[in-house]
Write a protein that holds these residues in place. Structure first.
Motif, PDB file in Angstrom:
ATOM      1  N   GLY A 148       8.698  20.245   1.347  1.00 53.86           N
ATOM      2  CA  GLY A 148       9.229  20.239   2.717  1.00 53.86           C
ATOM      3  C   GLY A 148      10.652  19.694   2.776  1.00 53.86           C
ATOM      4  N   ASP A 149      11.162  19.201   1.636  1.00 55.44           N
ATOM      5  CA  ASP A 149      12.528  18.670   1.620  1.00 55.44           C
ATOM      6  C   ASP A 149      13.528  19.759   1.254  1.00 55.44           C
ATOM      7  N   VAL A 150      14.701  19.673   1.858  1.00 52.24           N
ATOM      8  CA  VAL A 150      15.795  20.587   1.518  1.00 52.24           C
ATOM      9  C   VAL A 150      16.788  19.787   0.679  1.00 52.24           C
ATOM     10  N   SER A 199       4.389   1.863  -6.934  1.00 55.04           N
ATOM     11  CA  SER A 199       4.483   2.575  -8.213  1.00 55.04           C
ATOM     12  C   SER A 199       5.883   2.969  -8.647  1.00 55.04           C
ATOM     13  N   SER A 200       6.907   2.630  -7.891  1.00 51.08           N
ATOM     14  CA  SER A 200       8.253   3.110  -8.247  1.00 51.08           C
ATOM     15  C   SER A 200       9.227   1.965  -8.506  1.00 51.08           C
ATOM     16  N   PRO A 201       9.122   1.138  -9.510  1.00 51.76           N
ATOM     17  CA  PRO A 201       7.981   0.967 -10.399  1.00 51.76           C
ATOM     18  C   PRO A 201       6.889   0.142  -9.740  1.00 51.76           C
ATOM     19  N   ALA A 258       0.830  -1.206   0.000  1.00 48.78           N
ATOM     20  CA  ALA A 258       0.000   0.000   0.000  1.00 48.78           C
ATOM     21  C   ALA A 258       0.868   1.261   0.000  1.00 48.78           C
ATOM     22  N   HIS A 259       2.147   1.112   0.315  1.00 49.22           N
ATOM     23  CA  HIS A 259       3.033   2.269   0.303  1.00 49.22           C
ATOM     24  C   HIS A 259       3.346   2.655  -1.142  1.00 49.22           C
ATOM     25  N   ASN A 260       3.426   3.940  -1.380  1.00 52.31           N
ATOM     26  CA  ASN A 260       3.599   4.422  -2.755  1.00 52.31           C
ATOM     27  C   ASN A 260       4.846   3.868  -3.461  1.00 52.31           C
ATOM     28  N   PHE A 261       5.912   3.636  -2.714  1.00 54.48           N
ATOM     29  CA  PHE A 261       7.176   3.173  -3.307  1.00 54.48           C
ATOM     30  C   PHE A 261       6.993   1.779  -3.929  1.00 54.48           C
ATOM     31  N   GLU A 264       9.012   5.452   7.545  1.00 52.18           N
ATOM     32  CA  GLU A 264       7.646   5.831   7.960  1.00 52.18           C
ATOM     33  C   GLU A 264       7.697   7.264   8.455  1.00 52.18           C
ATOM     34  N   LYS A 265       6.826   8.113   7.904  1.00 53.42           N
ATOM     35  CA  LYS A 265       6.832   9.506   8.324  1.00 53.42           C
ATOM     36  C   LYS A 265       5.844   9.692   9.472  1.00 53.42           C
ATOM     37  N   ILE A 266       6.311  10.302  10.542  1.00 53.14           N
ATOM     38  CA  ILE A 266       5.462  10.497  11.724  1.00 53.14           C
ATOM     39  C   ILE A 266       5.335  11.987  11.987  1.00 53.14           C
ATOM     40  N   GLN A 294      19.074   4.467  -6.160  1.00 56.30           N
ATOM     41  CA  GLN A 294      18.467   5.297  -5.109  1.00 56.30           C
ATOM     42  C   GLN A 294      17.173   5.901  -5.649  1.00 56.30           C
ATOM     43  N   VAL A 295      16.164   5.921  -4.787  1.00 58.67           N
ATOM     44  CA  VAL A 295      14.845   6.429  -5.166  1.00 58.67           C
ATOM     45  C   VAL A 295      14.415   7.462  -4.134  1.00 58.67           C
ATOM     46  N   PHE A 296      14.176   8.650  -4.600  1.00 56.95           N
ATOM     47  CA  PHE A 296      13.716   9.731  -3.717  1.00 56.95           C
ATOM     48  C   PHE A 296      12.350  10.159  -4.251  1.00 56.95           C
ATOM     49  N   GLY A 297      11.313   9.686  -3.582  1.00 62.74           N
ATOM     50  CA  GLY A 297       9.971   9.945  -4.093  1.00 62.74           C
ATOM     51  C   GLY A 297       9.040  10.394  -2.999  1.00 62.74           C
ATOM     52  N   MET A 298       7.814  10.668  -3.401  1.00 66.60           N
ATOM     53  CA  MET A 298       6.794  11.078  -2.442  1.00 66.60           C
ATOM     54  C   MET A 298       5.427  10.702  -2.994  1.00 66.60           C
ATOM     55  N   ALA A 299       4.520  10.340  -2.095  1.00 72.74           N
ATOM     56  CA  ALA A 299       3.192   9.898  -2.535  1.00 72.74           C
ATOM     57  C   ALA A 299       2.451  11.028  -3.255  1.00 72.74           C
ATOM     58  N   GLU A 300       2.836  12.274  -3.005  1.00 71.18           N
ATOM     59  CA  GLU A 300       2.208  13.405  -3.697  1.00 71.18           C
ATOM     60  C   GLU A 300       2.601  13.470  -5.167  1.00 71.18           C
ATOM     61  N   GLY A 327      15.119   3.623  -0.946  1.00 67.78           N
ATOM     62  CA  GLY A 327      14.508   4.949  -0.864  1.00 67.78           C
ATOM     63  C   GLY A 327      13.595   5.075   0.334  1.00 67.78           C
ATOM     64  N   GLY A 328      12.925   6.207   0.419  1.00 66.84           N
ATOM     65  CA  GLY A 328      12.018   6.471   1.533  1.00 66.84           C
ATOM     66  C   GLY A 328      12.684   7.299   2.620  1.00 66.84           C
ATOM     67  N   ALA A 329      13.993   7.197   2.699  1.00 63.38           N
ATOM     68  CA  ALA A 329      14.791   7.985   3.638  1.00 63.38           C
ATOM     69  C   ALA A 329      16.204   7.964   3.086  1.00 63.38           C
ATOM     70  N   LYS A 330      17.039   8.843   3.620  1.00 61.62           N
ATOM     71  CA  LYS A 330      18.382   8.969   3.043  1.00 61.62           C
ATOM     72  C   LYS A 330      19.216   7.718   3.297  1.00 61.62           C
ATOM     73  N   PHE A 331      19.830   7.223   2.231  1.00 63.85           N
ATOM     74  CA  PHE A 331      20.735   6.071   2.322  1.00 63.85           C
ATOM     75  C   PHE A 331      22.138   6.650   2.303  1.00 63.85           C
TER      76      PHE A 331
HETATM   77  C1  J2J Z   1      15.878  11.035   1.532  1.00 60.24           C
HETATM   78  N1  J2J Z   1      14.577  11.259   1.828  1.00 60.24           N
HETATM   79  C2  J2J Z   1      13.660  10.563   1.145  1.00 60.24           C
HETATM   80  C3  J2J Z   1      15.405   9.442  -0.131  1.00 60.24           C
HETATM   81  C4  J2J Z   1      11.852   9.703   0.279  1.00 60.24           C
HETATM   82  C5  J2J Z   1       9.479   6.191  -3.913  1.00 60.24           C
HETATM   83  C6  J2J Z   1      10.377   6.269  -2.878  1.00 60.24           C
HETATM   84  C7  J2J Z   1      10.013   6.821  -1.655  1.00 60.24           C
HETATM   85  C8  J2J Z   1       8.717   7.296  -1.465  1.00 60.24           C
HETATM   86  C9  J2J Z   1       8.348   7.871  -0.147  1.00 60.24           C
HETATM   87  C10 J2J Z   1       7.802   7.220  -2.519  1.00 60.24           C
HETATM   88  C11 J2J Z   1      14.009   9.636   0.138  1.00 60.24           C
HETATM   89  N2  J2J Z   1      16.280  10.162   0.586  1.00 60.24           N
HETATM   90  N3  J2J Z   1      15.840   8.567  -1.050  1.00 60.24           N
HETATM   91  O1  J2J Z   1       6.551   7.677  -2.406  1.00 60.24           O
HETATM   92  O2  J2J Z   1       7.286   6.596  -4.763  1.00 60.24           O
HETATM   93  C12 J2J Z   1      11.498  11.369   2.132  1.00 60.24           C
HETATM   94  C13 J2J Z   1      11.351  12.813   1.672  1.00 60.24           C
HETATM   95  C14 J2J Z   1      10.017  12.790   0.924  1.00 60.24           C
HETATM   96  C15 J2J Z   1       9.225  11.830   1.784  1.00 60.24           C
HETATM   97  C16 J2J Z   1       8.061  11.193   1.057  1.00 60.24           C
HETATM   98  C17 J2J Z   1       8.184   6.658  -3.753  1.00 60.24           C
HETATM   99  N4  J2J Z   1      12.869   9.131  -0.375  1.00 60.24           N
HETATM  100  N5  J2J Z   1      12.299  10.567   1.206  1.00 60.24           N
HETATM  101  O3  J2J Z   1       9.098   7.783   0.814  1.00 60.24           O
HETATM  102  O4  J2J Z   1       5.294   9.892   0.719  1.00 60.24           O
HETATM  103  O5  J2J Z   1      11.262  13.610   2.827  1.00 60.24           O
HETATM  104  O6  J2J Z   1       7.153   8.530  -0.098  1.00 60.24           O
HETATM  105  O7  J2J Z   1       9.398  14.050   0.835  1.00 60.24           O
HETATM  106  O8  J2J Z   1       6.282   8.092   2.225  1.00 60.24           O
HETATM  107  O9  J2J Z   1      10.191  10.831   2.165  1.00 60.24           O
HETATM  108  O10 J2J Z   1       7.541  10.150   1.817  1.00 60.24           O
HETATM  109  P1  J2J Z   1       6.468   9.147   1.200  1.00 60.24           P
END
Ligand code: J2J
Length: 539
Positions: A414-416, A241-243, A235-238, A440-442, A330-336, A308-312
């Motif tokens: 919200g990311d820098v 859909s990634s892929p 159910a998590h976006n990663f 997991e974002k809290i 490395q995958v840096f994504g967001m459900a938005e 992905g999901g957090a910094k590696f």
């Molecule tokens: C640092 N921060 C990261 C990364 C996400 C693919 C992969 C991940 C998500 C995900 C996703 C990061 N390094 N590699 O939806 O399709 C942090 C950022 C980001 C937030 C989004 C996908 N990859 N992050 O993690 O909606 O802060 O999606 O804005 O759960 O996770 O979180 P989420």
């Protein structure tokens, strides 16, 4: 119910269509095409089940007819809370076929979250597994139905108890199936990572989401020979859909569902099914790196490990190729929306030190200082984005929309980040106040609100602290009133609140007071920052 829409300005929508990003496909149409092209090819494997593309489509259609016969209607929102089992796919493709709108909840969510999703989405249905990981979801469903009377139908995979079993849905008539959705309609609601307060609902359309996973499948090199392991909760976006499972099915690849991402569960599956690609959050990647050298299981089929999901961290990233013998991505994504990938043929240094580049040439990326001005190239700033698969608004949440989107439709992530000359992004941190606990974002605010419900808590501030394994852990700083509770008792009390377990603070610190300034209280954001600094200085 009326279909939900997500509006891009007409000129941008036309551009995304002209460029071929949006191809008028829907979830139902792409599955139909695959089931017609390669009916007998194996599509999904989970537990002792192995379904072909034709079988998946037939099962989805039976679910669609059954849900309609049960009394749900096209347009209805249905909360789906299922673990990594094959029925996840027959259920969601069934909902798409019936033109209903899944609202994806994680297995870890409990009554507080599910009630919030059901209310915000105005859900009429809730689909669960009877039990998973020792937890009985039927008891949770009873609580949810008591709280949200609009939830009229609960469907259960397994022993249904007082509800309806997925296997025993009424037969339903194919003539009741609606026409396929318009691709610009919202296909489902995804859950936001919760930056402030309660999670927001993210409306994704067929057009935009299918583009994101089709393009992701290409970037990840998926072919009909690829085998994708969904290790994280689907159910998590990663992993979705990634892929993810959808990108894999789109590409005609095979999907294997792991009941848990642990090496014990995943390694035998990799060996047995010849898995070629999977995705993990950093703490799990570390566990895999630790377990791989001594495993008896043959992991040599693995070609790509996504993290992905957090910094590696680069030190860990460097170990992936030598230890696992595969390429790191490395995958840096967001459900938005916006998703960045390192490319499989990038130089090793780019792969280990950056979080990749956007999927689309039409992903607009701005890196701005706090005043909203672009930062000089290579310097860190706030990441804002818009594009062909990034939402323009949350569902039913005017307040959050005003904060999270600029008037011209950019999403404030919200990311820098900083951008390197080759366009790669490097995540430096974030402006928001959430805790990224193992991906997991809290929301600090949501947990503080719960803590304040305890009679002996006068005030609470929840702060992220660096953690060698989790990346970040949540620490609650507490000013007690009356009898000071024991930390363990406070955590146990939090567990009774009906919250996902990952939101219970890892650490509790009692303090005598919080900082105030001469003019009054400092902002919560500054307070959290100063508590973090004070703690780290003493550590
Ligand atoms: C640092 N921060 C990261 C990364 C996400 C693919 C992969 C991940 C998500 C995900 C996703 C990061 N390094 N590699 O939806 O399709 C942090 C950022 C980001 C937030 C989004 C996908 N990859 N992050 O993690 O909606 O802060 O999606 O804005 O759960 O996770 O979180 P989420």
């Amino acid at each position: 119910m009326r279909p939900l829409t997500q509006l891009w300005p007409a000129a941008l929508a036309a551009r995304y269509r002209d460029k071929g990003y949006w191809r008028r496909e829907t979830f139902t149409s792409f599955l139909r095409v695959r089931a017609a092209q390669v009916p007998d090819r194996l599509a999904v494997i989970g537990g002792d089940q192995r379904w072909s593309f034709a079988e998946l489509e037939a099962r989805a259609e039976a679910v669609a007819r059954g849900l309609l016969a049960l009394g749900l209607q096209p347009g209805d929102r249905v909360v789906v809370q299922l673990p990594n089992i094959v029925e996840f796919l027959s259920v969601v493709f069934g909902l798409f076929r019936a033109r209903m709108v899944p609202v994806y909840a994680l297995p870890a969510h409990r009554s507080v979250e599910i009630v919030h999703f059901a209310r915000t989405a105005e859900a009429r249905g809730y689909i669960i597994a009877a039990r998973h990981d020792g937890f009985d979801y039927r008891a949770l469903a009873q609580e949810v139905c008591r709280e949200v009377s609009e939830v009229a139908h609960v469907v259960v995979v397994g022993d249904a108890g007082p509800f309806t079993a997925l296997d025993a849905l009424p037969d339903g008539d194919a003539a009741t199936l609606p026409e396929d959705a318009d691709p610009s309609e919202v296909a489902f609601l995804q859950i936001s990572g919760g930056s402030t307060g309660l999670s927001k609902l993210i409306p994704r359309t067929h057009d935009d989401y299918i583009y994101s996973f089709r393009a992701s499948a290409e970037i990840c090199g998926l072919t009909t020979d690829s085998v994708y392991l969904a290790a994280l909760p689907v159910a998590h976006n990663f992993p979705m859909s990634s892929p993810g499972v959808f990108g894999a099915l789109y590409a005609g690849s095979r999907v294997v569902l792991a009941p848990s991402p642990s090496p014990e569960a995943a390694f035998p599956l990799i060996a047995r099914e010849g898995v070629t690609i999977t995705g993990l959050v950093p703490p799990l990647a570390l566990l895999w790196l630790q377990a791989a050298p001594t495993t008896p299981h043959d992991l040599s089929s693995l070609e790509v490990l996504q993290v992905g999901g957090a910094k590696f961290l680069a030190e860990s990233a460097r170990r992936v190729r030598p230890v696992l013998g595969c390429t790191l991505q490395q995958v840096f994504g967001m459900a938005e929306g916006l998703v960045n990938y390192t490319r499989l043929d990038d130089p090793e240094e780019t792969i280990v030190t950056t979080q990749g580049r956007p999927i689309s040439p039409d992903d607009e990326v701005l890196i701005l200082d706090d005043e909203g001005h672009p930062v000089p190239e290579g310097e860190a700033g706030n990441l804002l984005t818009r594009g062909p698969y990034t939402i323009r608004a949350y569902h039913n949440n005017g307040g959050a929309n005003a904060r999270a989107f600029t008037p011209d439709g950019f999403y404030r992530t919200g990311d820098v980040v900083k951008r390197l000359p080759d366009g790669s992004l490097v995540v430096q941190g974030r402006a928001g106040d959430h805790i990224n606990r193992a991906g997991e974002k809290i929301s600090a605010e949501e947990v503080e609100d719960h803590l304040l419900g305890h009679p002996n808590v006068f005030d609470a501030a929840v702060v992220s602290l660096p953690d060698a394994f989790l990346g970040e852990r949540a620490c609650a700083f507490i000013i007690a009133q009356g009898q000071k509770p024991k930390a363990a008792a406070l955590k146990a009390w939090m567990r009774t609140r009906g919250l996902a377990d990952f939101k219970v603070p890892d650490q509790i610190m009692f303090v005598d007071g919080f900082e105030t300034t001469a003019v009054g209280k400092v902002s919560r954001k500054e307070l959290r920052a100063s508590l973090r600094r004070r703690f780290l200085a003493q550590a």
